[in-house]
Scaffold this motif. Structure first.
Motif, mmCIF file in Angstrom:
data_model
loop_
_atom_site.group_PDB
_atom_site.id
_atom_site.type_symbol
_atom_site.label_atom_id
_atom_site.label_comp_id
_atom_site.label_asym_id
_atom_site.label_seq_id
_atom_site.Cartn_x
_atom_site.Cartn_y
_atom_site.Cartn_z
ATOM 1 N N ILE A 68 0.863 -1.175 0.000
ATOM 2 C CA ILE A 68 0.000 0.000 0.000
ATOM 3 C C ILE A 68 0.904 1.230 0.000
ATOM 4 O O ILE A 68 1.492 1.603 1.025
ATOM 5 N N CYS A 69 1.031 1.862 -1.157
ATOM 6 C CA CYS A 69 1.968 2.986 -1.321
ATOM 7 C C CYS A 69 1.195 4.279 -1.595
ATOM 8 O O CYS A 69 1.434 4.961 -2.605
ATOM 9 N N VAL A 70 0.248 4.596 -0.718
ATOM 10 C CA VAL A 70 -0.551 5.807 -0.867
ATOM 11 C C VAL A 70 -0.371 6.674 0.377
ATOM 12 O O VAL A 70 0.232 6.252 1.364
ATOM 13 N N LYS A 71 -0.905 7.880 0.341
ATOM 14 C CA LYS A 71 -0.763 8.802 1.463
ATOM 15 C C LYS A 71 -1.511 8.279 2.691
ATOM 16 O O LYS A 71 -2.523 7.568 2.554
ATOM 17 N N PRO A 72 -1.035 8.630 3.896
ATOM 18 C CA PRO A 72 -1.640 8.102 5.122
ATOM 19 C C PRO A 72 -3.155 8.256 5.210
ATOM 20 O O PRO A 72 -3.861 7.318 5.587
ATOM 21 N N LEU A 73 -3.672 9.425 4.828
ATOM 22 C CA LEU A 73 -5.113 9.661 4.953
ATOM 23 C C LEU A 73 -5.928 8.920 3.891
ATOM 24 O O LEU A 73 -7.154 8.845 3.994
ATOM 25 N N ASP A 74 -5.262 8.360 2.895
ATOM 26 C CA ASP A 74 -5.964 7.601 1.856
ATOM 27 C C ASP A 74 -6.078 6.115 2.201
ATOM 28 O O ASP A 74 -6.783 5.372 1.516
ATOM 29 N N VAL A 264 -0.382 11.252 13.024
ATOM 30 C CA VAL A 264 -0.886 10.117 13.795
ATOM 31 C C VAL A 264 -2.264 10.431 14.369
ATOM 32 O O VAL A 264 -3.172 9.589 14.351
ATOM 33 N N LYS A 265 -2.434 11.650 14.860
ATOM 34 C CA LYS A 265 -3.717 12.052 15.440
ATOM 35 C C LYS A 265 -4.833 11.976 14.413
ATOM 36 O O LYS A 265 -5.914 11.443 14.686
ATOM 37 N N VAL A 266 -4.581 12.496 13.208
ATOM 38 C CA VAL A 266 -5.603 12.503 12.163
ATOM 39 C C VAL A 266 -5.928 11.085 11.715
ATOM 40 O O VAL A 266 -7.085 10.713 11.528
ATOM 41 N N VAL A 267 -4.880 10.259 11.533
ATOM 42 C CA VAL A 267 -5.092 8.873 11.106
ATOM 43 C C VAL A 267 -5.850 8.101 12.170
ATOM 44 O O VAL A 267 -6.785 7.348 11.865
ATOM 45 N N THR A 268 -5.499 8.324 13.438
ATOM 46 C CA THR A 268 -6.185 7.636 14.542
ATOM 47 C C THR A 268 -7.655 7.999 14.594
ATOM 48 O O THR A 268 -8.503 7.150 14.852
ATOM 49 N N GLU A 269 -7.961 9.269 14.350
ATOM 50 C CA GLU A 269 -9.366 9.705 14.343
ATOM 51 C C GLU A 269 -10.137 8.982 13.248
ATOM 52 O O GLU A 269 -11.316 8.644 13.426
ATOM 53 N N GLN A 270 -9.488 8.748 12.106
ATOM 54 C CA GLN A 270 -10.147 7.996 11.019
ATOM 55 C C GLN A 270 -10.525 6.597 11.476
ATOM 56 O O GLN A 270 -11.631 6.119 11.236
ATOM 57 N N PHE A 271 -9.595 5.930 12.138
ATOM 58 C CA PHE A 271 -9.804 4.547 12.527
ATOM 59 C C PHE A 271 -10.749 4.410 13.723
ATOM 60 O O PHE A 271 -11.327 3.343 13.932
ATOM 61 N N HIS A 272 -10.918 5.473 14.482
ATOM 62 C CA HIS A 272 -11.818 5.431 15.640
ATOM 63 C C HIS A 272 -13.243 5.876 15.289
ATOM 64 O O HIS A 272 -14.156 5.684 16.066
#
Length: 273
Positions: A68-74, A264-272
């Protein structure tokens, strides 16, 4: 073994080309796709036997190991899209540092790993950083490590040193190329040396330094002592570096870690959510 690449931007393409140059993968065993399909098409122009896929689902259908070679938020929306198409024998490999393998595992039923590569891997050298998920089998771990051992030195890391290890291995080439460029610019500005000649000399010096370190003949402090003659020119230069660099690298790491924490904060919010 078939290997898929979702995302063929800078790092995706670097990995594909490195694996092919190292003869560890054949073009016919690789399946690629990209949001802007023209980027993937350019790779296929260079390697006609590579499998160009128009959808992510097509890559997932054919690949055993999927990078998976895309941007973190994708990544979160991508996992939502493909999760139903994955099976437990497959392994997803993220190359982005703000995303943990635990987060990937929370969304999919397959195996998961994180490998943080470096641009130096394109020269079949440098380091690649590994973190494996709890469901990652020994077979998968050995396969991924074997794959990367042909283009790098694989090193396992813990989550708590992910950012600093990435700063050194992945960001380091950009940081030190920037410093080298400033070194060259100062040489050209202060003396009569040409830009071309300064670049040639500095580049060859850096290559030689790398080989010297690789040989193990000297530690970094020993190397400095060996070059510095008492009362000589090098010693005067070291004095300038020592007095003017100060907390430069401390500030650099503070800034990269602050940005990392934001991601990390933004990515974590996505997963939560």
């Amino acid at each position: 073994m078939n290997v898929g690449f979702v995302g063929t931007g800078n790092m995706g393409r670097i990995l594909i080309e490195a694996f092919l140059d190292a003869n560890v993968l054949s073009p016919s065993s690789i399946y690629i796709t990209n949001r802007t399909i023209k980027k993937a098409e350019k790779i296929q122009e260079s390697y006609p036997s590579i499998n160009l896929c128009l959808t992510v689902e097509e890559v997932v259908k054919n690949a055993d190991y999927i990078f998976i070679c895309v941007k973190p938020l994708d990544i979160h929306p991508l996992l939502m899209k493909i999760r139903e198409h994955l099976h437990e024998k497959q392994c997803l490999i993220s190359i982005t540092s703000p995303l943990t393998v635990e987060q990937i595992e929370s969304m999919v039923s397959c195996q998961a790993a994180r490998v943080i590569p470096s641009i130096t891997n394109r020269a079949l050298s440098g380091v690649s950083l590994f973190t494996f998920g709890s469901r990652c089998s020994m077979e998968a771990k050995l396969t991924i490590k074997e794959l990367f051992s042909h283009i790098s030195t694989p090193i396992e890391i813990e989550n708590n040193i992910t950012r600093i290890a990435s700063d050194i291995v992945s960001c380091g080439p950009a940081f030190f190329s920037f410093l080298l460029q400033k070194f060259i610019e100062a040489a050209v500005k202060e003396t009569e040396i040409s830009q071309e000649k300064a670049v040639q000399l500095a580049s060859e010096m850096l290559i030689g330094l790398g080989k010297l370190i690789e040989s193990g003949h000297y530690t970094l402090p020993a190397l400095q002592k060996k070059v510095c003659v008492k009362g000589g020119v090098t010693g005067e230069g070291i004095k300038v570096l020592d007095s003017e660099i100060g907390d430069l690298f401390i500030h650099l790491f503070q800034r990269t870690h602050a940005k990392y924490d934001e991601d990390v904060k933004v990515v974590t919010e996505q997963f939560h959510s």
